[in-house]
Each structure stands twice: as C-alpha cells, then as structure tokens.
Scaffold this motif. Structure first.
Motif, PDB file in Angstrom:
ATOM      1  N   GLY A 162       0.944  -1.157   0.051  1.00 43.52           N
ATOM      2  CA  GLY A 162      -0.045   0.029  -0.106  1.00 43.52           C
ATOM      3  C   GLY A 162       0.771   1.417  -0.049  1.00 43.52           C
ATOM      4  O   GLY A 162       1.616   1.595   0.978  1.00 43.52           O
ATOM      5  N   GLU A 163       0.743   2.049  -0.963  1.00 45.33           N
ATOM      6  CA  GLU A 163       1.641   3.051  -1.281  1.00 45.33           C
ATOM      7  C   GLU A 163       0.896   4.149  -2.202  1.00 45.33           C
ATOM      8  O   GLU A 163       0.709   3.734  -3.488  1.00 45.33           O
ATOM      9  CB  GLU A 163       3.170   2.662  -1.604  1.00 45.33           C
ATOM     10  N   GLY A 221      -2.863   2.192  -4.111  1.00 46.25           N
ATOM     11  CA  GLY A 221      -2.544   3.498  -3.797  1.00 46.25           C
ATOM     12  C   GLY A 221      -3.515   4.228  -2.855  1.00 46.25           C
ATOM     13  O   GLY A 221      -3.774   5.324  -2.426  1.00 46.25           O
ATOM     14  N   ASP A 222      -4.607   3.239  -2.124  1.00 47.46           N
ATOM     15  CA  ASP A 222      -5.860   3.470  -1.347  1.00 47.46           C
ATOM     16  C   ASP A 222      -6.017   2.691   0.004  1.00 47.46           C
ATOM     17  O   ASP A 222      -5.975   1.342  -0.527  1.00 47.46           O
ATOM     18  CB  ASP A 222      -7.034   3.469  -2.168  1.00 47.46           C
ATOM     19  N   ARG A 256       0.280   7.710   5.779  1.00 48.94           N
ATOM     20  CA  ARG A 256      -0.527   8.671   5.228  1.00 48.94           C
ATOM     21  C   ARG A 256      -0.974   8.188   3.771  1.00 48.94           C
ATOM     22  O   ARG A 256      -0.046   8.281   2.722  1.00 48.94           O
ATOM     23  CB  ARG A 256      -0.067  10.081   5.272  1.00 48.94           C
ATOM     24  N   MET A 257      -2.281   7.954   3.385  1.00 55.71           N
ATOM     25  CA  MET A 257      -2.708   7.478   2.133  1.00 55.71           C
ATOM     26  C   MET A 257      -4.095   8.114   2.056  1.00 55.71           C
ATOM     27  O   MET A 257      -4.641   8.407   3.046  1.00 55.71           O
ATOM     28  CB  MET A 257      -2.546   5.783   2.203  1.00 55.71           C
ATOM     29  N   ASP A 297      -4.788   6.836   7.315  1.00 57.06           N
ATOM     30  CA  ASP A 297      -5.403   5.835   6.781  1.00 57.06           C
ATOM     31  C   ASP A 297      -4.803   4.594   6.620  1.00 57.06           C
ATOM     32  O   ASP A 297      -4.918   3.518   6.844  1.00 57.06           O
ATOM     33  CB  ASP A 297      -5.832   6.485   5.453  1.00 57.06           C
ATOM     34  N   GLY A 298      -3.504   4.659   6.101  1.00 55.64           N
ATOM     35  CA  GLY A 298      -2.444   3.288   6.011  1.00 55.64           C
ATOM     36  C   GLY A 298      -2.485   2.619   7.243  1.00 55.64           C
ATOM     37  O   GLY A 298      -2.495   1.361   7.301  1.00 55.64           O
TER      38      GLY A 298
END
Length: 219
Positions: A10-11, A36-37, A58-59, A66-67
């Motif tokens: 996740g990025e 990415g979400d 931080r996403m 969120d991440g």
C-alpha cells in the motif's frame, strides 16, 4: 529469500510503489497486489490473504493515518498476516498503535533508512516468522515516552543494549554478532533481563521475550 512469501503493498505515490515492488520482486518476494488507497488495501488483503502487508501511514482517502488504520484492520481481521509500516514519519503514537499489546508480526521502518532490498527483506523474514522489526529510531522515540520509575531502570547498560536489539527483532545469535560477544553471554544477559523485569520462569522463553519487549516499548 524464498519466493513463498506473498506481499501486498500500500503506497499512494506511483513511483515509490513501483520501486518497492521491483525491489521486492528481485529479492524473491511475490507482490501479489499494489494499491494506492487504504480502503482498497483492506479489500485486497482480505481477498489475497498475503503473508505480509507493507503500507505507508498517510494514504488516501483522507491522507492522515489511513494506512495505519488499514494495517490495524487487517491485523484484527486476520492476525496471521504480518504487517510492516514503511513511512517517512517518526511518530511514537503511531508505533504504539501498531505494536498494541503484542509486537509479534509487526514492523515499523523509516523510508530513509531502507537503503536496499536487504533491509526490507530481512524485516519481512522477521515479522512473517512471528518476530518484530522496529527501526532503532522508532524504539528510541518510544523509550523516551516511558514513565520515570520502572524496573527497566535496574538494567545494566549492556542489558539495555541487549533488550534494544531484542525489540528490533534480533535473535540471540543476531545480538551476539551485533555486540561481538558469545551467544552464551547474550543468554545470560537475557536471563538477567527476565529476572529484573519479574518475568516468571514458568512462562515460555518466547513469551517472556515478547513481554520484555513490551515493557521496553510502552510507557
């Protein structure tokens, strides 16, 4: 590293996402999905059931934590999924949220410290095997939040070094190599740590290691 490890990434920055994916793939880690979400990260992790989820803090959609919240959700839904937070932010509150009451299977690494694939793949090995992988700067930030009076103050400087390396996820053999001492010497220090922290011999060694690390990290 064995290719049996399956990862979800996740990025939200495409360049970073592609770079980490390529780095892991070359190291033998199968990246089964990269998103990415944070919402999508939870969904994909549930569908793919990877060995490890690697995520920024931080996403989207809110671009706050969120991440991290996605990682905690994934761990709550499927505790056997290891999680590594890979972030540019050094925030002890984030680390405490991630570690919770059990540091098993979690990691918190700083992006600036991940100079190559070996650092990340070593961390994956540790967390998937049931250990932890915490950056030394993250550990230092947690220790400074510790309450003033506690049994940790009774540890010798060497015992504190050993406990810090335990918190990073090193085995007794790894600690011995880091400190240039013998494994039996490390075992003696570990025993001393257990005694001073009041960890009973009736518990398993692994359980006492987890408890010792928790005492070290938490305030």
């Amino acid at each position: 590293m064995s290719a049996r490890y399956r990862a979800v990434l996740g990025e939200d920055q495409p360049i970073v996402r592609e770079g980490v994916t390529a780095m892991l793939s070359r190291a033998g880690v199968e990246v089964v999905a990269s998103v990415g979400d944070a919402v999508e990260l939870v969904q994909v992790a549930a569908a793919e059931q990877p060995d490890v989820v690697i995520t920024d803090i931080r996403m989207p959609p809110q671009l706050t934590d969120d991440g991290l919240r996605a990682a905690l959700k994934i761990r709550a839904d499927r505790p056997q999924t290891a999680v590594i937070v890979l972030s540019q932010f050094l925030d002890p509150s984030y680390a405490l949220d991630l570690v919770g009451d059990d540091p098993v299977g979690v990691g918190y690494l700083l992006k600036e410290k991940v100079a190559g694939a070996q650092v990340l793949t070593d961390a994956i090995e540790r967390v998937v095997s049931g250990g932890s992988a915490l950056d030394p700067d993250v550990i230092s930030s947690l220790v400074t939040r510790r309450r003033k009076a506690d049994p940790l103050d009774e540890l010798t400087p060497r015992e504190k070094e050993v406990l810090a390396l335990m918190a990073e996820g090193h085995s007794n053999g790894g600690i011995a190599a880091k400190l240039f001492v013998t494994v039996p010497a490390v075992e003696r220090h570990v025993t001393g740590i257990f005694m001073k922290l009041g960890l009973q011999q009736t518990d398993s060694t692994q359980h006492r290691r987890v408890l010792a690390v928790l005492r070290y990290l938490q305030r």
